[in-house]
Design a protein around this motif. Structure first.
Motif, PDB file in Angstrom:
ATOM      1  N   GLY A 176       0.825  -1.198   0.000  1.00  0.00           N
ATOM      2  CA  GLY A 176       0.000   0.000   0.000  1.00  0.00           C
ATOM      3  C   GLY A 176       0.861   1.249   0.000  1.00  0.00           C
ATOM      4  O   GLY A 176       2.099   1.187  -0.053  1.00  0.00           O
ATOM      5  N   ARG A 177       0.196   2.410   0.062  1.00  0.00           N
ATOM      6  CA  ARG A 177       0.935   3.679   0.073  1.00  0.00           C
ATOM      7  C   ARG A 177       0.186   4.695   0.919  1.00  0.00           C
ATOM      8  O   ARG A 177      -1.043   4.677   1.016  1.00  0.00           O
ATOM      9  N   THR A 178       0.974   5.592   1.528  1.00  0.00           N
ATOM     10  CA  THR A 178       0.449   6.608   2.432  1.00  0.00           C
ATOM     11  C   THR A 178       1.111   7.936   2.099  1.00  0.00           C
ATOM     12  O   THR A 178       2.331   7.980   1.903  1.00  0.00           O
ATOM     13  N   PRO A 179       0.350   9.048   2.023  1.00  0.00           N
ATOM     14  CA  PRO A 179       0.976  10.351   1.767  1.00  0.00           C
ATOM     15  C   PRO A 179       2.070  10.649   2.776  1.00  0.00           C
ATOM     16  O   PRO A 179       1.927  10.398   3.982  1.00  0.00           O
ATOM     17  N   LEU A 180       3.190  11.180   2.277  1.00  0.00           N
ATOM     18  CA  LEU A 180       4.337  11.477   3.132  1.00  0.00           C
ATOM     19  C   LEU A 180       4.169  12.883   3.701  1.00  0.00           C
ATOM     20  O   LEU A 180       4.539  13.876   3.087  1.00  0.00           O
ATOM     21  N   THR A 181       3.590  12.951   4.901  1.00  0.00           N
ATOM     22  CA  THR A 181       3.367  14.222   5.576  1.00  0.00           C
ATOM     23  C   THR A 181       4.433  14.428   6.646  1.00  0.00           C
ATOM     24  O   THR A 181       5.243  13.539   6.938  1.00  0.00           O
TER      25      THR A 181
END
Length: 375
Positions: A176-181
């Motif tokens: 999966g992928r997650t926004p890099l905040t």
């Protein structure tokens, strides 16, 4: 010369771009109903050979854009516990060029003729030496060369080399992928490393663009349209043999294995895009006995699918594309006949392709929480 490419993955598209740039007619046939029918946007690391291969297949005018949408890869490849404490090392630091598959695919698609909803059902070699491809919902298409770049379940391979079949390693993983905040800045030491939990391994990798892809294309190559995406973290959890519980989504199954883990690791999974999380199996295809050279050949995962833990699948497919491109240019320029060129490509591809599969399998146990089945 006319070339039919079956499969609109990175390898097939790179080949078609390279042939187009050399003035060779290349048409791509894709079984999906549309170009974006499936999400294909995860982070990849290209080695110098793979990056140079895709660069050589693209028009020189797009090289500045390509350079702007990638990042340098440098990771120490640590082994961390679920609280992010270092407990070991996987090996030497990994270097290369990081690209987003979705962005690169859109760049490679630019200007190509791609026929979607074109599922290959078979092909015939014609009396004149050409090959005619048959599709489920499309008229037959004749070409000088048919290239199967259609992945692990290749329909072209099933006819050309029916005894070459995928082997299931028994390993499953969720990706999966997650926004890099800013919330995940402190996880930076985990990017490129393995977090070893109880019976599972979590792998993280950051994708940071030098310039957001959409803006970079508008500034450097207005004829190219790239996705409007930002930086993100790609994560993958390698599961034990019992795999994914049937009653949980992919993301929730990962969280169910992370009780007591560092809260930022859990937050990373909790904030992932649920539509872009999927359970996948690790299957490999090893080149076997050579078939007689003819007007049909294979490229990429269709003939040498590797384990993703080897980090060499995309690199090897792009190497194929560039090598076959060079061989076919020699044919187009009258310096070699087609069958000799295809034979030269296959002979070299079989050697390094088989080595790529072996190398990827040799690295798989280091990322796997349990024992592997023989393969």
């Amino acid at each position: 010369m006319r070339v039919s490419v079956v499969g609109a993955g990175l390898g097939g598209l790179a080949l078609a771009q390279g042939l187009r740039g050399a003035g060779i007619d290349a048409e791509v046939f894709e079984r999906d109903p549309g170009i974006v029918a499936r999400f294909q946007g995860y982070r990849l690391v290209l080695d110098l050979v793979g990056f140079q291969a895709v660069r050589d297949c693209l028009p020189a005018r797009w090289h500045p854009l390509l350079d702007e949408i990638v990042m340098d890869a440098s990771a120490e490849q640590l082994i961390l516990d679920p609280q992010l404490t270092e407990i070991g090392r996987l090996g030497a630091s990994r270097t290369g060029i990081v690209v987003d598959r979705q962005v690169l695919r859109h760049l490679l698609l630019t200007g190509l003729t791609v026929r979607t909803d074109a599922a290959l059902t078979g092909y015939d070699v014609l009396p004149d030496g050409n090959v005619e491809a048959h599709f489920a919902r499309r008229d037959p298409v004749a070409a000088d060369l048919l290239v199967g770049a259609d992945g692990v379940t290749s329909a072209v391979r099933s006819v050309l080399s029916p005894r070459t079949t995928p082997t299931d390693t028994g390993v499953r993983f969720v990706i999966g992928r997650t926004p890099l905040t800013d919330e995940f800045v402190s996880l930076s030491k985990a990017y490129g490393s393995k977090v070893a939990g109880d019976g599972v391994s979590l792998l993280l990798g950051a994708m940071r663009f030098r310039t957001p892809p959409k803006r970079a294309a508008e500034q450097l190559a207005p004829e190219v349209t790239l996705p409007d995406i930002g930086d993100y973290v790609r994560w993958a959890m390698i599961l034990p043999p019992d795999g994914l519980p049937a009653d949980l989504t992919a993301r929730d199954a990962v969280l169910s294995r992370m009780d007591g883990w560092h809260p930022e690791l859990r937050a990373l999974i909790e904030q992932a895009d649920p539509d872009n999380s999927a359970l996948l199996s690790i299957r490999v295809v090893t080149p076997g006995e050579r078939w007689p050279s003819g007007p049909v050949t294979l490229l990429g995962d269709a003939i040498h699918a590797t384990s993703p833990t080897g980090g060499n699948g995309a690199n090897t497919a792009l190497r194929d594309a560039d090598l076959l491109r060079r061989c076919l240019i020699e044919v187009n320029e009258g310096r070699q006949d087609l069958l000799s060129a295809v034979d030269d490509y296959e002979r070299r591809m079989f050697d390094y392709g088989a080595e790529a599969v072996r190398g990827s399998l040799a690295k798989l146990p280091a990322f796997t929480p349990g024992a592997l089945s023989d393969c």
